[in-house]
Motif scaffolding. Structure first.
Motif, PDB file in Angstrom:
ATOM      1  N   ASP A 107     -20.396 -38.185  37.715  1.00  0.00           N
ATOM      2  CA  ASP A 107     -20.252 -39.338  38.770  1.00  0.00           C
ATOM      3  C   ASP A 107     -19.724 -40.304  38.933  1.00  0.00           C
ATOM      4  N   ASN A 108     -20.083 -41.244  37.502  1.00  0.00           N
ATOM      5  CA  ASN A 108     -19.192 -42.034  37.307  1.00  0.00           C
ATOM      6  C   ASN A 108     -17.636 -42.205  36.646  1.00  0.00           C
ATOM      7  N   LEU A 109     -16.911 -40.988  36.115  1.00  0.00           N
ATOM      8  CA  LEU A 109     -16.304 -41.302  35.736  1.00  0.00           C
ATOM      9  C   LEU A 109     -15.273 -40.205  35.832  1.00  0.00           C
ATOM     10  N   ALA A 110     -13.664 -40.623  35.276  1.00  0.00           N
ATOM     11  CA  ALA A 110     -12.350 -39.521  36.129  1.00  0.00           C
ATOM     12  C   ALA A 110     -11.548 -39.699  35.266  1.00  0.00           C
ATOM     13  N   LEU A 111     -10.805 -38.553  34.971  1.00  0.00           N
ATOM     14  CA  LEU A 111      -9.484 -39.399  34.030  1.00  0.00           C
ATOM     15  C   LEU A 111      -8.015 -38.977  35.426  1.00  0.00           C
ATOM     16  N   LYS A 112      -7.601 -40.011  35.328  1.00  0.00           N
ATOM     17  CA  LYS A 112      -6.086 -40.373  36.154  1.00  0.00           C
ATOM     18  C   LYS A 112      -5.192 -40.602  35.517  1.00  0.00           C
ATOM     19  N   LEU A 113      -3.256 -38.964  35.924  1.00  0.00           N
ATOM     20  CA  LEU A 113      -2.158 -39.725  35.474  1.00  0.00           C
ATOM     21  C   LEU A 113      -1.995 -40.526  36.911  1.00  0.00           C
ATOM     22  N   SER A 114      -1.075 -41.335  36.352  1.00  0.00           N
ATOM     23  CA  SER A 114      -0.249 -42.588  37.377  1.00  0.00           C
ATOM     24  C   SER A 114       1.243 -42.511  37.199  1.00  0.00           C
ATOM     25  N   ASN A 115       1.319 -42.658  37.949  1.00  0.00           N
ATOM     26  CA  ASN A 115       2.893 -43.623  37.862  1.00  0.00           C
ATOM     27  C   ASN A 115       3.531 -44.529  38.749  1.00  0.00           C
ATOM     28  N   ASP A 116       3.818 -45.899  38.770  1.00  0.00           N
ATOM     29  CA  ASP A 116       4.073 -46.826  38.849  1.00  0.00           C
ATOM     30  C   ASP A 116       5.858 -46.761  38.932  1.00  0.00           C
ATOM     31  N   LEU A 117       6.033 -46.868  39.773  1.00  0.00           N
ATOM     32  CA  LEU A 117       7.701 -47.266  40.305  1.00  0.00           C
ATOM     33  C   LEU A 117       7.533 -48.558  41.156  1.00  0.00           C
ATOM     34  N   TYR A 118       8.799 -49.600  40.103  1.00  0.00           N
ATOM     35  CA  TYR A 118       9.017 -50.603  41.039  1.00  0.00           C
ATOM     36  C   TYR A 118      10.723 -50.741  41.412  1.00  0.00           C
ATOM     37  N   TYR A 119      10.709 -50.838  42.125  1.00  0.00           N
ATOM     38  CA  TYR A 119      12.987 -51.100  42.272  1.00  0.00           C
ATOM     39  C   TYR A 119      13.225 -52.053  43.442  1.00  0.00           C
ATOM     40  N   ASP A 120      14.056 -53.581  42.691  1.00  0.00           N
ATOM     41  CA  ASP A 120      14.562 -54.036  43.526  1.00  0.00           C
ATOM     42  C   ASP A 120      16.406 -53.658  43.077  1.00  0.00           C
ATOM     43  N   ASN A 121      16.568 -53.746  45.136  1.00  0.00           N
ATOM     44  CA  ASN A 121      17.899 -53.153  45.008  1.00  0.00           C
ATOM     45  C   ASN A 121      19.317 -55.128  44.478  1.00  0.00           C
ATOM     46  N   THR A 122      18.384 -55.830  44.563  1.00  0.00           N
ATOM     47  CA  THR A 122      19.219 -57.535  43.814  1.00  0.00           C
ATOM     48  C   THR A 122      18.175 -57.943  42.953  1.00  0.00           C
ATOM     49  N   PRO A 123      18.268 -57.063  41.638  1.00  0.00           N
ATOM     50  CA  PRO A 123      16.880 -57.691  40.613  1.00  0.00           C
ATOM     51  C   PRO A 123      17.324 -59.026  39.944  1.00  0.00           C
ATOM     52  N   VAL A 124      16.944 -59.543  39.266  1.00  0.00           N
ATOM     53  CA  VAL A 124      17.550 -61.253  38.402  1.00  0.00           C
ATOM     54  C   VAL A 124      18.393 -60.346  38.134  1.00  0.00           C
ATOM     55  N   GLU A 125      19.377 -61.234  37.568  1.00  0.00           N
ATOM     56  CA  GLU A 125      20.543 -61.103  37.046  1.00  0.00           C
ATOM     57  C   GLU A 125      20.166 -61.092  35.600  1.00  0.00           C
ATOM     58  N   GLY A 126      20.935 -59.786  35.002  1.00  0.00           N
ATOM     59  CA  GLY A 126      20.837 -59.947  33.877  1.00  0.00           C
ATOM     60  C   GLY A 126      19.374 -58.238  33.407  1.00  0.00           C
ATOM     61  N   PHE A 127      19.086 -58.108  34.819  1.00  0.00           N
ATOM     62  CA  PHE A 127      18.196 -57.212  34.482  1.00  0.00           C
ATOM     63  C   PHE A 127      17.842 -56.217  35.424  1.00  0.00           C
ATOM     64  N   ARG A 128      17.433 -54.737  35.056  1.00  0.00           N
ATOM     65  CA  ARG A 128      17.967 -53.823  36.400  1.00  0.00           C
ATOM     66  C   ARG A 128      16.737 -53.393  36.659  1.00  0.00           C
ATOM     67  N   LYS A 129      17.195 -52.564  38.251  1.00  0.00           N
ATOM     68  CA  LYS A 129      16.802 -52.644  39.000  1.00  0.00           C
ATOM     69  C   LYS A 129      16.241 -51.869  39.221  1.00  0.00           C
ATOM     70  N   MET A 130      15.394 -50.678  38.258  1.00  0.00           N
ATOM     71  CA  MET A 130      13.953 -49.724  38.099  1.00  0.00           C
ATOM     72  C   MET A 130      13.728 -50.271  37.231  1.00  0.00           C
ATOM     73  N   ASP A 131      11.657 -50.063  36.984  1.00  0.00           N
ATOM     74  CA  ASP A 131      11.506 -50.126  36.207  1.00  0.00           C
ATOM     75  C   ASP A 131       9.734 -48.770  36.487  1.00  0.00           C
ATOM     76  N   GLN A 132       9.659 -48.212  35.808  1.00  0.00           N
ATOM     77  CA  GLN A 132       8.511 -47.427  36.168  1.00  0.00           C
ATOM     78  C   GLN A 132       7.462 -47.190  34.895  1.00  0.00           C
ATOM     79  N   THR A 133       5.783 -47.023  34.924  1.00  0.00           N
ATOM     80  CA  THR A 133       4.751 -46.660  33.689  1.00  0.00           C
ATOM     81  C   THR A 133       4.884 -45.403  34.412  1.00  0.00           C
ATOM     82  N   THR A 134       4.483 -44.435  33.258  1.00  0.00           N
ATOM     83  CA  THR A 134       3.560 -43.327  33.640  1.00  0.00           C
ATOM     84  C   THR A 134       1.737 -43.759  32.556  1.00  0.00           C
TER      85      THR A 134
END
Length: 273
Positions: free
Chosen positions: A237-264
């Protein structure tokens, strides 16, 4: 453009970012105040031939009274590691004596107010704070308002769309050496669109996904996308197991950095209220 297509499809709507699991709840006026609060934590650690650790934690809470709702979401991610300084693929004894160095630092939070217009629609105002040092973002503050509508809401499936506008204040990590044309602070005026989907397969398994887009209205090439997907298995009732993926995409990233980050992440979720 992708963001504009999403806006037209939504026909009404507005990372940093809303958790769909919180927004999908109750679009009917509550007879009595309702509160909910949950927390999750997950991570990884290894020592020996490699040496690093990473931890991610999230808090989601909401309070609903009459035709109003306040929602708070906060996420933090950090990690440290000992680096293979000479690049030979092995941590030598001298390298093991060096303190672990920060290799991940991200924080994302939002405080949101909804005023419900009926069983399926609301107007909202939201403020957010975001830090992502390793993507070149020293801090990003976002104020936004918009319209939210539930298109499907039954016992197993929910579909939500949002459309709105945002003002973003962004301070960027200054590179060394600093290029002559580097901009370390900017105010951005953006359109926001979100599509959220959730499906419950049975009483124990749920899948949810949101796609959120911010488009700079003065510089259309500056498009940012946030995709969050999660598969949750209820353990009790109070506990769950979660598999998640967060993806961040910036088409014009800060200079010197990549466009995409993801965390699973695989994490344990505890429902407190």
């Amino acid at each position: 453009m992708l963001a504009m297509l999403m806006m037209n499809a939504a026909l009404a709507q507005d990372v940093d970012t809303v958790d769909f699991k919180e927004t999908e709840k109750a679009i009917e006026e509550a007879e009595a105040p309702e509160a909910d609060l949950s927390a999750e934590v997950g991570g990884a650690m290894t020592t020996g031939n490699t040496d690093f650790w990473t931890v991610k934690g999230t808090i989601n809470g909401g309070y609903r009274w009459e035709a109003n709702k306040m929602t708070l979401t906060a996420m933090g991610l950090t990690g440290r590691s000992r680096a293979d300084g000479d690049g030979d693929g092995i941590l030598s004894d001298p390298e093991r004596t060096v303190d672990r160095q920060l290799n991940a630092l991200k924080f994302d939070s939002n405080l949101r107010y909804d005023r419900f217009l009926g069983p399926k629609a609301s107007i909202y105002a939201m403020g957010g704070a975001y830090i992502d040092t390793f993507a070149g973002i020293e801090y990003r503050l976002t104020e936004q308002a918009g319209y939210s509508r539930s298109l499907v809401d039954n016992d197993t499936t929910k579909l939500l769309v949002e459309l709105g506008a945002a003002v973003i204040q962004e301070s960027r990590v200054i590179p060394d050496p600093r290029p002559d044309d580097f901009v370390d602070y900017e105010t951005i005026f953006a359109a926001r669109a979100l599509i959220g989907f959730s499906h419950t397969f049975n009483e124990n398994i749920n899948f949810s996904e949101t796609i959120e887009a911010y488009e700079n209205v003065l510089s259309p090439a500056d498009l940012r996308l946030i995709n969050r997907a999660a598969l949750t298995m209820q353990l009790s009732d109070n506990l769950a197991l979660k598999l998640s993926n967060d993806l961040y995409y910036d088409n014009t990233p800060v200079e010197g950095f990549r466009k995409m980050d993801q965390t699973t992440m695989l994490s344990v979720v505890a429902s407190i209220l």
